[in-house]
Design a protein around this motif. Structure first.
Motif, PDB file in Angstrom:
ATOM      1  N   GLY A  59      33.924  38.283  34.967  1.00 59.19           N
ATOM      2  CA  GLY A  59      34.524  37.315  35.863  1.00 59.19           C
ATOM      3  C   GLY A  59      35.653  37.924  36.664  1.00 59.19           C
ATOM      4  N   ILE A  60      36.440  37.040  37.243  1.00 54.77           N
ATOM      5  CA  ILE A  60      37.573  37.500  38.028  1.00 54.77           C
ATOM      6  C   ILE A  60      38.743  37.837  37.123  1.00 54.77           C
ATOM      7  CG2 ILE A  60      36.831  36.153  40.025  1.00 54.77           C
ATOM      8  CD1 ILE A  60      39.047  34.127  39.319  1.00 54.77           C
ATOM      9  N   LYS A  61      39.696  38.544  37.653  1.00 53.91           N
ATOM     10  CA  LYS A  61      40.948  38.867  36.968  1.00 53.91           C
ATOM     11  C   LYS A  61      40.728  39.687  35.694  1.00 53.91           C
ATOM     12  CE  LYS A  61      43.140  34.674  38.699  1.00 53.91           C
ATOM     13  NZ  LYS A  61      44.108  33.592  38.449  1.00 53.91           N
ATOM     14  N   GLY A  62      39.617  40.397  35.588  1.00 56.10           N
ATOM     15  CA  GLY A  62      39.384  41.271  34.445  1.00 56.10           C
ATOM     16  C   GLY A  62      38.873  40.588  33.198  1.00 56.10           C
ATOM     17  N   PHE A  63      38.495  39.316  33.300  1.00 55.34           N
ATOM     18  CA  PHE A  63      37.972  38.577  32.151  1.00 55.34           C
ATOM     19  C   PHE A  63      36.476  38.782  31.994  1.00 55.34           C
ATOM     20  CE2 PHE A  63      41.435  36.032  30.533  1.00 55.34           C
ATOM     21  CZ  PHE A  63      42.344  36.006  31.575  1.00 55.34           C
ATOM     22  N   GLU A  64      36.022  38.654  30.757  1.00 57.34           N
ATOM     23  CA  GLU A  64      34.609  38.658  30.451  1.00 57.34           C
ATOM     24  C   GLU A  64      34.342  37.664  29.331  1.00 57.34           C
ATOM     25  OE1 GLU A  64      33.708  42.682  29.194  1.00 57.34           O
ATOM     26  OE2 GLU A  64      34.132  42.178  27.090  1.00 57.34           O
ATOM     27  N   ALA A  65      33.092  37.257  29.201  1.00 55.22           N
ATOM     28  CA  ALA A  65      32.724  36.337  28.130  1.00 55.22           C
ATOM     29  C   ALA A  65      31.336  36.698  27.647  1.00 55.22           C
ATOM     30  CB  ALA A  65      32.764  34.887  28.607  1.00 55.22           C
ATOM     31  N   GLU A  66      31.092  36.430  26.389  1.00 55.00           N
ATOM     32  CA  GLU A  66      29.804  36.758  25.793  1.00 55.00           C
ATOM     33  C   GLU A  66      29.156  35.508  25.225  1.00 55.00           C
ATOM     34  OE1 GLU A  66      29.884  39.772  22.783  1.00 55.00           O
ATOM     35  OE2 GLU A  66      27.703  40.066  22.880  1.00 55.00           O
ATOM     36  N   PHE A  67      27.934  35.257  25.616  1.00 60.06           N
ATOM     37  CA  PHE A  67      27.149  34.135  25.119  1.00 60.06           C
ATOM     38  C   PHE A  67      26.410  34.593  23.867  1.00 60.06           C
ATOM     39  CE2 PHE A  67      24.621  30.537  24.736  1.00 60.06           C
ATOM     40  CZ  PHE A  67      23.264  30.815  24.843  1.00 60.06           C
ATOM     41  N   LYS A  68      26.652  33.872  22.775  1.00 59.63           N
ATOM     42  CA  LYS A  68      25.957  34.166  21.532  1.00 59.63           C
ATOM     43  C   LYS A  68      25.230  32.888  21.087  1.00 59.63           C
ATOM     44  CE  LYS A  68      28.961  37.870  19.857  1.00 59.63           C
ATOM     45  NZ  LYS A  68      29.802  38.375  18.742  1.00 59.63           N
ATOM     46  N   ARG A  69      23.931  32.876  21.306  1.00 53.14           N
ATOM     47  CA  ARG A  69      23.154  31.685  21.014  1.00 53.14           C
ATOM     48  C   ARG A  69      23.192  31.357  19.527  1.00 53.14           C
ATOM     49  NH1 ARG A  69      19.018  29.465  23.859  1.00 53.14           N
ATOM     50  NH2 ARG A  69      18.817  31.339  25.132  1.00 53.14           N
ATOM     51  N   SER A  70      23.106  32.368  18.692  1.00 51.92           N
ATOM     52  CA  SER A  70      23.041  32.154  17.242  1.00 51.92           C
ATOM     53  C   SER A  70      24.321  31.502  16.710  1.00 51.92           C
ATOM     54  CB  SER A  70      22.805  33.477  16.515  1.00 51.92           C
ATOM     55  OG  SER A  70      23.875  34.371  16.772  1.00 51.92           O
ATOM     56  N   GLN A  71      25.419  31.727  17.407  1.00 54.53           N
ATOM     57  CA  GLN A  71      26.694  31.153  16.986  1.00 54.53           C
ATOM     58  C   GLN A  71      27.136  29.985  17.866  1.00 54.53           C
ATOM     59  OE1 GLN A  71      29.641  34.292  16.581  1.00 54.53           O
ATOM     60  NE2 GLN A  71      28.166  35.690  15.670  1.00 54.53           N
ATOM     61  N   SER A  72      26.329  29.657  18.857  1.00 53.17           N
ATOM     62  CA  SER A  72      26.693  28.598  19.817  1.00 53.17           C
ATOM     63  C   SER A  72      28.094  28.830  20.355  1.00 53.17           C
ATOM     64  CB  SER A  72      26.595  27.211  19.168  1.00 53.17           C
ATOM     65  OG  SER A  72      25.291  26.925  18.771  1.00 53.17           O
ATOM     66  N   SER A  73      28.335  30.069  20.735  1.00 50.86           N
ATOM     67  CA  SER A  73      29.690  30.408  21.192  1.00 50.86           C
ATOM     68  C   SER A  73      29.659  31.071  22.564  1.00 50.86           C
ATOM     69  CB  SER A  73      30.383  31.325  20.184  1.00 50.86           C
ATOM     70  OG  SER A  73      29.776  32.611  20.181  1.00 50.86           O
ATOM     71  N   PHE A  74      30.785  30.992  23.215  1.00 50.64           N
ATOM     72  CA  PHE A  74      30.964  31.605  24.537  1.00 50.64           C
ATOM     73  C   PHE A  74      32.440  31.984  24.637  1.00 50.64           C
ATOM     74  CE2 PHE A  74      29.644  32.844  28.597  1.00 50.64           C
ATOM     75  CZ  PHE A  74      30.401  32.278  29.613  1.00 50.64           C
ATOM     76  N   ASN A  75      32.828  33.018  23.915  1.00 51.60           N
ATOM     77  CA  ASN A  75      34.231  33.411  23.821  1.00 51.60           C
ATOM     78  C   ASN A  75      34.669  34.231  25.025  1.00 51.60           C
ATOM     79  OD1 ASN A  75      34.148  32.111  21.389  1.00 51.60           O
ATOM     80  ND2 ASN A  75      34.234  33.988  20.149  1.00 51.60           N
ATOM     81  N   LEU A  76      35.871  33.990  25.441  1.00 52.22           N
ATOM     82  CA  LEU A  76      36.470  34.665  26.594  1.00 52.22           C
ATOM     83  C   LEU A  76      37.341  35.818  26.115  1.00 52.22           C
ATOM     84  CD1 LEU A  76      36.948  34.431  29.750  1.00 52.22           C
ATOM     85  CD2 LEU A  76      39.027  33.171  29.145  1.00 52.22           C
TER      86      LEU A  76
END
Lengths: 114, 114
Positions: A59-76
């Motif tokens: 994303g912008i400003k140096g951020f990233e996020a990972e989608f993990k279906r098995s954990q139902s997570s989307f951590n930044l």
């Protein structure tokens, strides 16, 4: 119905340290996932989004996020935070059946120590 | 593009008075959303429109609240009569079917009801 949980109401990190903000969602199918940032006195600005494909999104400003279906997570994540990153961060989920609606989490307030 | 425009940015009124908040969405967007943000309840969706037609107003707290979208470039949120518990920041957001749930937020109107 879909829902979003941000377990951390407030996080404090030192400038230059790494950051991870947690987001868990509840939805039966593949969701559309978003992270927004709100600086004091401002509206929400989109940081990044996930629809499909590569589960690590930049994303912008140096951020990233990972989608993990098995954990139902989307951590930044951000490898090194700057004082200007102090803000409120919102995770949101949308669905193709939701007619453009987004369900937002309660937000995580980020404080940066100098 | 000027983004989503909201007016006024700040409004202070007395209990019992009528309040009208205004929003101009991004040109070409076919969805418009009204949100309310408070410390206690976070970000709440009040109502949203598609092609100027209200689709879901289940988030409107009471009959004192009403929203209209007379054309594609203008929407209002009215509170009559206003009460102190209506004090909040009200956001307008717009999106396009082509951008799949991605919403663009205005700067918000901070409403204070005395």
């Amino acid at each position: 119905a879909q829902s979003v949980t941000q377990p951390d109401i407030h996080i404090t990190v030192s400038e230059g340290a790494s950051l991870e903000l947690r987001c868990n969602y509840s939805y039966g199918a593949t969701p559309y996932l978003f992270w927004y940032v709100q600086s004091p006195g401002q509206g929400l600005q989109l940081l990044l989004k996930y629809f499909s494909g590569d589960t690590l999104v930049q994303g912008i400003k140096g951020f990233e996020a990972e989608f993990k279906r098995s954990q139902s997570s989307f951590n930044l994540r951000k490898p090194s935070v700057h004082w200007s990153d102090a803000a409120e961060y919102f995770c949101a989920v949308g669905t193709i059946q939701g007619a453009q609606k987004l369900v937002f989490g309660q937000g995580t307030r980020l404080t940066i120590n100098p | 593009d000027a983004g989503v425009i909201q007016s006024p940015r700040h409004e202070v009124t007395e209990m019992g008075q009528e309040v009208t908040l205004r929003c101009k969405p991004i040109s070409g967007h076919d969805y418009l959303f009204w949100y309310r943000q408070t410390m206690m309840r976070g970000l709440e969706l009040l109502i949203y429109f598609n092609n100027n037609v209200p689709i879901d107003d289940s988030g409107m707290p009471e009959d004192r609240f009403s929203a209209k979208m007379p054309n594609a470039s203008f929407s209002t949120l009215k509170i009559q009569p206003s009460e102190p518990r209506d004090s909040a920041v009200y956001f307008c957001a717009s999106s396009s079917t082509l951008s799949v749930n991605e919403q663009f937020f205005g700067p918000g109107t901070r409403l204070t009801v005395l």
